[in-house]
Design a protein around this motif. Structure first.
Motif, PDB file in Angstrom:
ATOM      1  N   UNK A 232       0.835  -1.204   0.000  1.00 24.00           N
ATOM      2  CA  UNK A 232       0.000   0.000   0.000  1.00 24.00           C
ATOM      3  C   UNK A 232       0.866   1.248   0.000  1.00 24.00           C
ATOM      4  N   UNK A 233       0.560   2.129  -0.932  1.00 28.39           N
ATOM      5  CA  UNK A 233       1.185   3.448  -0.987  1.00 28.39           C
ATOM      6  C   UNK A 233       0.327   4.451  -0.215  1.00 28.39           C
ATOM      7  N   UNK A 234       0.782   5.696  -0.181  1.00 27.54           N
ATOM      8  CA  UNK A 234      -0.039   6.761   0.395  1.00 27.54           C
ATOM      9  C   UNK A 234      -1.380   6.831  -0.333  1.00 27.54           C
ATOM     10  N   UNK A 235      -1.357   6.681  -1.645  1.00 23.10           N
ATOM     11  CA  UNK A 235      -2.606   6.719  -2.417  1.00 23.10           C
ATOM     12  C   UNK A 235      -3.546   5.596  -2.002  1.00 23.10           C
ATOM     13  N   UNK A 236      -3.018   4.405  -1.751  1.00 22.12           N
ATOM     14  CA  UNK A 236      -3.862   3.297  -1.293  1.00 22.12           C
ATOM     15  C   UNK A 236      -4.531   3.636   0.037  1.00 22.12           C
ATOM     16  N   UNK A 237      -3.784   4.267   0.924  1.00 26.21           N
ATOM     17  CA  UNK A 237      -4.338   4.602   2.242  1.00 26.21           C
ATOM     18  C   UNK A 237      -5.519   5.572   2.106  1.00 26.21           C
ATOM     19  N   UNK A 238      -5.351   6.607   1.304  1.00 23.63           N
ATOM     20  CA  UNK A 238      -6.425   7.582   1.128  1.00 23.63           C
ATOM     21  C   UNK A 238      -7.580   6.963   0.353  1.00 23.63           C
ATOM     22  N   UNK A 239      -7.268   6.121  -0.631  1.00 21.94           N
ATOM     23  CA  UNK A 239      -8.323   5.445  -1.387  1.00 21.94           C
ATOM     24  C   UNK A 239      -9.149   4.549  -0.478  1.00 21.94           C
ATOM     25  N   UNK A 240      -8.488   3.881   0.457  1.00 24.83           N
ATOM     26  CA  UNK A 240      -9.222   3.021   1.395  1.00 24.83           C
ATOM     27  C   UNK A 240     -10.152   3.847   2.264  1.00 24.83           C
TER      28      UNK A 240
ATOM     29  N   UNK B 238       0.019   5.468   9.067  1.00 21.01           N
ATOM     30  CA  UNK B 238       0.777   4.882   7.959  1.00 21.01           C
ATOM     31  C   UNK B 238       1.255   5.963   6.989  1.00 21.01           C
ATOM     32  N   UNK B 239       0.372   6.912   6.707  1.00 20.46           N
ATOM     33  CA  UNK B 239       0.750   8.013   5.808  1.00 20.46           C
ATOM     34  C   UNK B 239       1.877   8.837   6.423  1.00 20.46           C
ATOM     35  N   UNK B 240       1.747   9.166   7.699  1.00 15.59           N
ATOM     36  CA  UNK B 240       2.785   9.953   8.363  1.00 15.59           C
ATOM     37  C   UNK B 240       4.123   9.227   8.353  1.00 15.59           C
ATOM     38  N   UNK B 241       4.091   7.917   8.597  1.00 16.56           N
ATOM     39  CA  UNK B 241       5.334   7.144   8.574  1.00 16.56           C
ATOM     40  C   UNK B 241       5.962   7.173   7.179  1.00 16.56           C
ATOM     41  N   UNK B 242       5.130   7.056   6.144  1.00 12.94           N
ATOM     42  CA  UNK B 242       5.650   7.070   4.784  1.00 12.94           C
ATOM     43  C   UNK B 242       6.276   8.420   4.438  1.00 12.94           C
TER      44      UNK B 242
END
Length: 270
Positions: free
Chosen positions: A39-47, A145-149
């Protein structure tokens, strides 16, 4: 019983906090890998956008939500990843707009829901306040997860109380989803709230034989499975409490695999 308006306001603020991380991020950052495998940042927001959409259906259109549950039943171990993948391929500006629109619409629907109304979900039906609390928990967890990325250290806030609340209430679920019999006794939970005041958030009887203590933020990282227990400053007294910290899970669905211990450094706090 918390004031529903406080929960709804905190949900909005949690979404805005994550929006501030990704709203002005370069397009390249949306492709950064997050700690969630694949999962990328985009996957996280898409979820989050997808979950807000199906939550809105649960609140406003039970028949349409039933169609979504049929899809989930047909692919119980892949439907979440498939929905995230479908959204992640959209241009970031489009994905961001969809997420913003969806969470605003859900916020309005939850705020307007009749008192006492119950809505279907992938687990037990929920009231508006419980739905808002669950959405806040997920927003915070995926925001981590986004913040870590992005290499951003987030400042914990009092909104974590809602995540703690779900984490405590889902103790028996964590055992049951793994085919284990939940403990027959309550635990005492004593957590240090964020901020300089050293406030304690407590749950369960004071004289409980088993207890869990530590920072509230670490407890939230644990129950959302955003960090391995070995990297957190949580202490369990009692065999059942100790086992719980190995399997704690505040989110619905099959048993999560959790996160591996960090190879270097540590989240552990004194």
């Amino acid at each position: 019983m918390p004031d529903p308006r406080v929960v709804f306001d905190d949900l909005r603020d949690e979404g805005d906090a994550l929006d501030s991380l990704v709203g002005g991020a370069p397009v390249a950052d949306w492709g950064r890998r997050t700690p969630a495998p694949g999962w990328s940042v985009a996957h996280q927001i898409a979820h989050l956008a997808w979950t807000d959409r199906v939550a809105l259906l649960a609140v406003t259109d039970a028949d349409a939500f039933a169609v979504e549950t049929e899809k989930a039943s047909a692919a119980p171990y892949s439907f979440v990843d498939e929905a995230a993948e479908e959204g992640a391929v959209r241009p970031p500006v489009e994905l961001l707009a969809r997420w913003r629109e969806g969470r605003a619409a859900l916020q309005d629907a939850l705020s307007a829901a009749p008192a006492g109304a119950r809505f279907p979900w992938y687990g037990p039906p929920m009231g508006a306040m419980s739905m808002a609390t669950a959405r806040l928990m997920e927003t915070w967890a995926h925001g981590q997860d986004v913040a870590d990325a992005l290499g951003v250290a987030r400042e914990p806030t009092a909104r974590l109380r809602h995540v703690v609340h779900i984490g405590v209430r889902t103790r028996d679920f964590a055992f049951g989803v793994r085919g284990m019999t939940p403990p027959g006794e309550e635990f005492r939970i004593e957590l240090t709230a964020p901020g300089p005041g050293g406030e304690r958030w407590t749950y369960g009887p004071k004289d409980a034989a088993q207890r869990v203590t530590g920072p509230a933020v670490d407890f939230c990282l644990l129950v959302t499975q955003r960090a391995n227990r070995a990297d957190l400053a949580l202490t369990a007294d009692g065999p059942d409490a100790d086992r719980w910290l190995d399997i704690a899970q505040a989110f619905a669905g099959p048993a999560g695999r959790g996160r591996d211990p960090q190879d270097h450094g540590s989240r552990r706090r004194a």
